[in-house]
Design an enzyme around this catalytic site. Structure first.
Site, PDB file in Angstrom:
ATOM      1  N   ASP A  14      47.441  36.402  18.822  1.00 28.27           N
ATOM      2  CA  ASP A  14      48.413  36.328  19.913  1.00 28.27           C
ATOM      3  C   ASP A  14      49.763  35.936  19.309  1.00 28.27           C
ATOM      4  OD1 ASP A  14      49.989  35.620  22.064  1.00 28.27           O
ATOM      5  OD2 ASP A  14      48.528  34.240  22.943  1.00 28.27           O
ATOM      6  N   ASN A  74      61.609  46.322  27.192  1.00 21.54           N
ATOM      7  CA  ASN A  74      62.147  47.572  27.750  1.00 21.54           C
ATOM      8  C   ASN A  74      63.667  47.449  27.750  1.00 21.54           C
ATOM      9  OD1 ASN A  74      62.992  46.380  30.366  1.00 21.54           O
ATOM     10  ND2 ASN A  74      60.785  46.105  30.616  1.00 21.54           N
ATOM     11  N   ASP A  88      55.447  41.546  26.237  1.00 23.75           N
ATOM     12  CA  ASP A  88      56.699  41.080  26.855  1.00 23.75           C
ATOM     13  C   ASP A  88      56.388  39.994  27.901  1.00 23.75           C
ATOM     14  OD1 ASP A  88      59.363  40.991  27.576  1.00 23.75           O
ATOM     15  OD2 ASP A  88      59.427  42.988  28.476  1.00 23.75           O
ATOM     16  N   GLY A 126      51.199  50.239  23.476  1.00 25.81           N
ATOM     17  CA  GLY A 126      50.510  49.827  24.692  1.00 25.81           C
ATOM     18  C   GLY A 126      50.938  50.731  25.839  1.00 25.81           C
ATOM     19  N   TYR A 148      53.610  52.131  26.423  1.00 24.29           N
ATOM     20  CA  TYR A 148      54.457  53.265  26.019  1.00 24.29           C
ATOM     21  C   TYR A 148      53.678  54.373  25.287  1.00 24.29           C
ATOM     22  CZ  TYR A 148      58.821  50.986  27.518  1.00 24.29           C
ATOM     23  OH  TYR A 148      59.834  50.421  28.254  1.00 24.29           O
TER      24      TYR A 148
HETATM   25  N1  AR6 Z   1      50.334  39.233  21.048  1.00 26.93           N
HETATM   26  C1  AR6 Z   1      50.362  40.342  20.273  1.00 26.93           C
HETATM   27  N2  AR6 Z   1      50.230  41.598  20.754  1.00 26.93           N
HETATM   28  C2  AR6 Z   1      50.064  41.734  22.093  1.00 26.93           C
HETATM   29  C3  AR6 Z   1      50.037  40.636  22.988  1.00 26.93           C
HETATM   30  C4  AR6 Z   1      50.188  39.335  22.413  1.00 26.93           C
HETATM   31  N3  AR6 Z   1      50.172  38.219  23.170  1.00 26.93           N
HETATM   32  N4  AR6 Z   1      49.849  41.118  24.255  1.00 26.93           N
HETATM   33  C5  AR6 Z   1      49.762  42.458  24.163  1.00 26.93           C
HETATM   34  N5  AR6 Z   1      49.872  42.837  22.871  1.00 26.93           N
HETATM   35  P1  AR6 Z   1      52.869  46.654  25.155  1.00 26.93           P
HETATM   36  P2  AR6 Z   1      54.879  48.762  24.578  1.00 26.93           P
HETATM   37  C6  AR6 Z   1      49.824  44.189  22.259  1.00 26.93           C
HETATM   38  O1  AR6 Z   1      52.341  47.442  26.306  1.00 26.93           O
HETATM   39  O2  AR6 Z   1      53.818  49.790  24.425  1.00 26.93           O
HETATM   40  C7  AR6 Z   1      56.157  45.991  28.805  1.00 26.93           C
HETATM   41  O3  AR6 Z   1      55.943  46.010  30.191  1.00 26.93           O
HETATM   42  C8  AR6 Z   1      49.210  45.319  23.055  1.00 26.93           C
HETATM   43  O4  AR6 Z   1      47.787  45.217  23.038  1.00 26.93           O
HETATM   44  O5  AR6 Z   1      53.065  45.198  25.319  1.00 26.93           O
HETATM   45  O6  AR6 Z   1      55.987  48.709  23.566  1.00 26.93           O
HETATM   46  C9  AR6 Z   1      57.627  46.030  28.426  1.00 26.93           C
HETATM   47  O7  AR6 Z   1      58.425  45.331  29.358  1.00 26.93           O
HETATM   48  C10 AR6 Z   1      49.714  46.517  22.247  1.00 26.93           C
HETATM   49  O8  AR6 Z   1      48.899  46.687  21.079  1.00 26.93           O
HETATM   50  O9  AR6 Z   1      54.312  47.244  24.636  1.00 26.93           O
HETATM   51  C11 AR6 Z   1      57.913  47.496  28.422  1.00 26.93           C
HETATM   52  O10 AR6 Z   1      58.184  47.974  29.730  1.00 26.93           O
HETATM   53  C12 AR6 Z   1      51.118  46.064  21.808  1.00 26.93           C
HETATM   54  O11 AR6 Z   1      51.141  44.646  22.019  1.00 26.93           O
HETATM   55  C13 AR6 Z   1      56.621  48.106  27.918  1.00 26.93           C
HETATM   56  O12 AR6 Z   1      55.599  47.172  28.240  1.00 26.93           O
HETATM   57  C14 AR6 Z   1      52.264  46.697  22.566  1.00 26.93           C
HETATM   58  O13 AR6 Z   1      51.885  46.927  23.925  1.00 26.93           O
HETATM   59  C15 AR6 Z   1      56.641  48.267  26.399  1.00 26.93           C
HETATM   60  O14 AR6 Z   1      55.483  48.981  26.018  1.00 26.93           O
END
Ligand code: AR6
Length: 174
Positions: A10, A24, A34, A119, A121
Site C-alpha cells: 500500500d 485525474n 487517488d 486500474g 484507466y
Molecule cells: N497503493 C498502491 N497501489 C494502489 C493502491 C494503494 N493504496 N490502491 C490502488 N492501487 P487506479 P489509474 C493500484 O485506478 O488507472 C482515480 O479515480 C491499483 O490496483 O488507482 O491511473 C483517479 O482519480 C492499480 O494497480 O489509477 C483517476 O480518475 C493502480 O494502483 C483514475 O482513478 C492504478 O489504479 C486514474 O486511474
C-alpha cells in the site's frame, strides 16, 4: 545496491521522500490509489490540490503530504487507454519522467510509484510495466541524486507484470 525496486503493498504506508499519485486532470480526488492517498493524508491535501488548477495528462504537480509518512505527494494524471492510438505510450512515459523531475527539483532521494493508468484507466499492465521500467531506468542513469525508486504494486498480478518487465531489461549472463 539496485536503485529500482519492485514491491507489493500500500503506497500510503511508504516511508520515502515522495509518493506519486495516479490522479485525474482535475487533481480533486477520485477512487483507486487517488482515493486511498486522500483518505490517508486528510482533508488538507484536497485543500492544497484545489489551489493548483488541475494538471494536464502526462505532467506532474507536487503538494505536501500532511498525515502521510512521506514529505511530498507528486500528482500525475496518466493517460486513459483508448487502444493504443491516442499517444498513450508517450504520455505514460512522460508521467514517470515528469514525476522524477519534480522529485529531483524538490531534493527528494527516494520515490515510490503506483502502477499509473492500469486500474480505472485500463492501460494493459504488461505494456505499462515495460514503459515504466524503461523510463525510470533511463532517468536514473542520468540522475545520481535519486537513490531509490520503488514500484509499489497493489496486487499479485501487477507485481508479476513489473517483475517480468524488470527481468527482461536486465542483461542476460551466458
Ligand atoms: N497503493 C498502491 N497501489 C494502489 C493502491 C494503494 N493504496 N490502491 C490502488 N492501487 P487506479 P489509474 C493500484 O485506478 O488507472 C482515480 O479515480 C491499483 O490496483 O488507482 O491511473 C483517479 O482519480 C492499480 O494497480 O489509477 C483517476 O480518475 C493502480 O494502483 C483514475 O482513478 C492504478 O489504479 C486514474 O486511474
Amino acid at each position: 545496491m539496485e536503485r529500482l525496486k519492485i514491491t507489493q503493498g500500500d503506497i500510503t504506508q511508504c516511508q520515502v521522500d515522495a509518493i506519486v499519485n495516479a490522479a485525474n486532470t482535475s487533481l480533486l480526488g477520485g477512487g483507486g490509489v487517488d482515493g486511498a492517498i486522500h483518505r490517508a493524508a486528510g482533508p488538507e491535501l484536497l485543500a492544497e490540490c484545489r489551489t493548483l488548477g488541475g494538471c494536464p495528462t502526462g505532467e506532474a504537480k507536487a503538494t505536501k503530504a500532511y498525515r502521510l509518512p512521506c514529505r511530498y505527494v507528486i500528482h500525475t494524471p496518466g493517460p486513459i487507454w483508448h487502444g493504443g492510438t491516442a499517444d498513450e505510450n508517450r504520455l505514460l512515459a512522460s508521467c514517470y519522467r515528469n514525476c522524477l523531475a519534480q522529485a529531483s527539483a524538490l531534493g527528494c532521494k527516494t520515490v515510490a510509484f503506483p502502477s499509473i493508468s492500469t486500474g480505472v484507466y485500463h492501460f494493459p499492465v504488461a505494456h505499462a510495466a515495460r514503459i515504466a521500467i524503461d523510463t525510470i531506468q533511463a532517468y536514473l542513469q542520468t540522475h545520481d541524486e535519486i537513490t531509490c525508486v520503488t514500484m509499489v504494486c497493489f496486487d499479485a498480478a501487477t507485481l508479476a507484470a513489473y517483475q517480468q518487465a524488470l527481468e527482461e531489461t536486465e542483461p542476460k549472463h551466458a
